[in-house]
Motif scaffolding. Sequence first.
Motif, PDB file in Angstrom:
ATOM      1  N   SER A 217       2.888  72.802  29.536  1.00 23.47           N
ATOM      2  CA  SER A 217       2.850  72.643  31.163  1.00 23.47           C
ATOM      3  C   SER A 217       1.958  73.590  31.984  1.00 23.47           C
ATOM      4  CB  SER A 217       4.319  72.925  31.398  1.00 23.47           C
ATOM      5  OG  SER A 217       4.700  74.415  31.561  1.00 23.47           O
ATOM      6  N   GLY A 218       1.513  73.069  32.959  1.00 20.30           N
ATOM      7  CA  GLY A 218       0.669  73.673  33.763  1.00 20.30           C
ATOM      8  C   GLY A 218       1.019  75.154  33.928  1.00 20.30           C
ATOM      9  N   GLU A 219       2.415  75.099  34.418  1.00 18.74           N
ATOM     10  CA  GLU A 219       2.982  76.389  34.771  1.00 18.74           C
ATOM     11  C   GLU A 219       2.870  77.217  33.430  1.00 18.74           C
ATOM     12  OE1 GLU A 219       4.628  73.399  37.211  1.00 18.74           O
ATOM     13  OE2 GLU A 219       4.428  73.607  35.063  1.00 18.74           O
ATOM     14  N   GLU A 220       3.316  77.095  32.223  1.00 20.48           N
ATOM     15  CA  GLU A 220       3.139  77.784  30.963  1.00 20.48           C
ATOM     16  C   GLU A 220       1.823  78.299  30.715  1.00 20.48           C
ATOM     17  OE1 GLU A 220       6.461  76.242  27.979  1.00 20.48           O
ATOM     18  OE2 GLU A 220       4.754  74.643  28.435  1.00 20.48           O
ATOM     19  N   THR A 252      -1.711  70.419  41.971  1.00 18.60           N
ATOM     20  CA  THR A 252      -0.996  69.119  41.649  1.00 18.60           C
ATOM     21  C   THR A 252      -1.940  68.092  41.051  1.00 18.60           C
ATOM     22  OG1 THR A 252       0.358  69.527  43.272  1.00 18.60           O
ATOM     23  CG2 THR A 252       0.599  67.278  42.595  1.00 18.60           C
ATOM     24  N   ASP A 253      -1.413  67.468  39.923  1.00 25.00           N
ATOM     25  CA  ASP A 253      -2.213  66.558  39.291  1.00 25.00           C
ATOM     26  C   ASP A 253      -1.957  65.081  39.491  1.00 25.00           C
ATOM     27  OD1 ASP A 253      -3.436  65.009  37.381  1.00 25.00           O
ATOM     28  OD2 ASP A 253      -2.882  65.876  35.605  1.00 25.00           O
ATOM     29  N   LEU A 254      -2.648  64.458  40.194  1.00 22.57           N
ATOM     30  CA  LEU A 254      -2.680  63.194  41.088  1.00 22.57           C
ATOM     31  C   LEU A 254      -3.407  62.158  40.116  1.00 22.57           C
ATOM     32  CD1 LEU A 254      -3.188  63.958  44.761  1.00 22.57           C
ATOM     33  CD2 LEU A 254      -1.061  63.882  43.292  1.00 22.57           C
ATOM     34  N   MET A 255      -3.933  62.579  38.680  1.00 18.52           N
ATOM     35  CA  MET A 255      -4.668  61.432  37.951  1.00 18.52           C
ATOM     36  C   MET A 255      -4.169  61.982  36.559  1.00 18.52           C
ATOM     37  SD  MET A 255      -8.369  61.979  39.825  1.00 18.52           S
ATOM     38  CE  MET A 255      -8.281  63.884  39.763  1.00 18.52           C
ATOM     39  N   GLU A 277       2.635  67.281  35.419  1.00 15.60           N
ATOM     40  CA  GLU A 277       2.031  67.124  36.480  1.00 15.60           C
ATOM     41  C   GLU A 277       1.400  68.216  37.356  1.00 15.60           C
ATOM     42  OE1 GLU A 277       6.135  68.574  37.599  1.00 15.60           O
ATOM     43  OE2 GLU A 277       5.520  67.129  36.088  1.00 15.60           O
ATOM     44  N   THR A 278       1.473  69.449  36.506  1.00 12.79           N
ATOM     45  CA  THR A 278       0.740  70.606  37.349  1.00 12.79           C
ATOM     46  C   THR A 278      -0.655  70.803  36.263  1.00 12.79           C
ATOM     47  OG1 THR A 278       2.790  71.592  37.979  1.00 12.79           O
ATOM     48  CG2 THR A 278       0.840  73.192  37.687  1.00 12.79           C
TER      49      THR A 278
END
Length: 314
Positions: A217-220, A252-255, A277-278
């Motif tokens: 994940s983006g947070e990780e 935020t990943d919108l794509m 999504e991050t």
Amino acid sequence: MTKIVFMGTPDFSVPVLQQIIKDGYEVIGVVTQPDRPVGRKKLLTPPLVKVEALKQGIPVYQPEKIRQEEELAKILSLNPDLIVTAAFGQILPNKLLEAPKYGCINVHASLLPELRGGAPIHYAIIQGKKKTGVTIMYMVEKLDAGDILTSVEVPITEEDNVGTLHEKLSAAGSKLLSETLPLLIEGRLTPKPQNNAEATFAANIKREQEKIIWSNSGEEIYNHIRGLNPWPVAFTSMDGQVLKIWRAEKVTDLMKQEPGTILKIESDGFTVSTGNETAIKIIELQPSGKTKMMSEQFLRGAGSKILIGSKLGE
């Protein structure tokens, strides 16, 4: 006057040593690791604790292994009232632990029994913890498992990295030790056993742990990057070359695309898709064979050829 032998090696240990001296205790010896080759030129470099000790006129001992009889005898011959350690890097043998009148205590950069081991600051950030702290404990012949004397909590912010948290914990540890030593010497502390069932571990970081896994994940990934900054530094690959990532932001990943895909290129950085999504916007990096630089500089030079849709980590 209480005679203290201090044991420590990295810069975390220096403020702790300075505080002991400031508080008026007699530091009769400093034990640290041997000088090591550092950098590309492999220059033999002394530990920072050694530098500080020599500046203060304190004798320095640098055993490769403190368990060796000859090295152990040198320390025992000092006849200290107390041994204080802070990030020394070796487990002390019972013969040494039992010698001082007031025992041996350790200043450890976590809230024990969480994160026993050599890299508690790194893991606190990598694991996304909101707080950590410093624990002062009696030492036993087992990794960070002794009875707790005192502890203090230290919050972790979203912006903290190993460097900033290191400074906070070193300062907190110095202050806590200053408050703890008089109570210990006067016999006004009640040691509290650790709950071994709650123990977690923070072993020294290995090379394979430094690699960014873009499917996380983006947070990780964000925590991973700041949890390895400024050392040993997270890395990925670009066009078959190692690319170290020093600093990044969450966006935020919108794509949504396959993890590791470059989604967007801006003047100040480029954004990479992750496992959720991050996304991660890379702000500061270090190409192979180069010094670290801002992404803005990289994108004007060697990185000017990267394209949206290309992938990192392959």
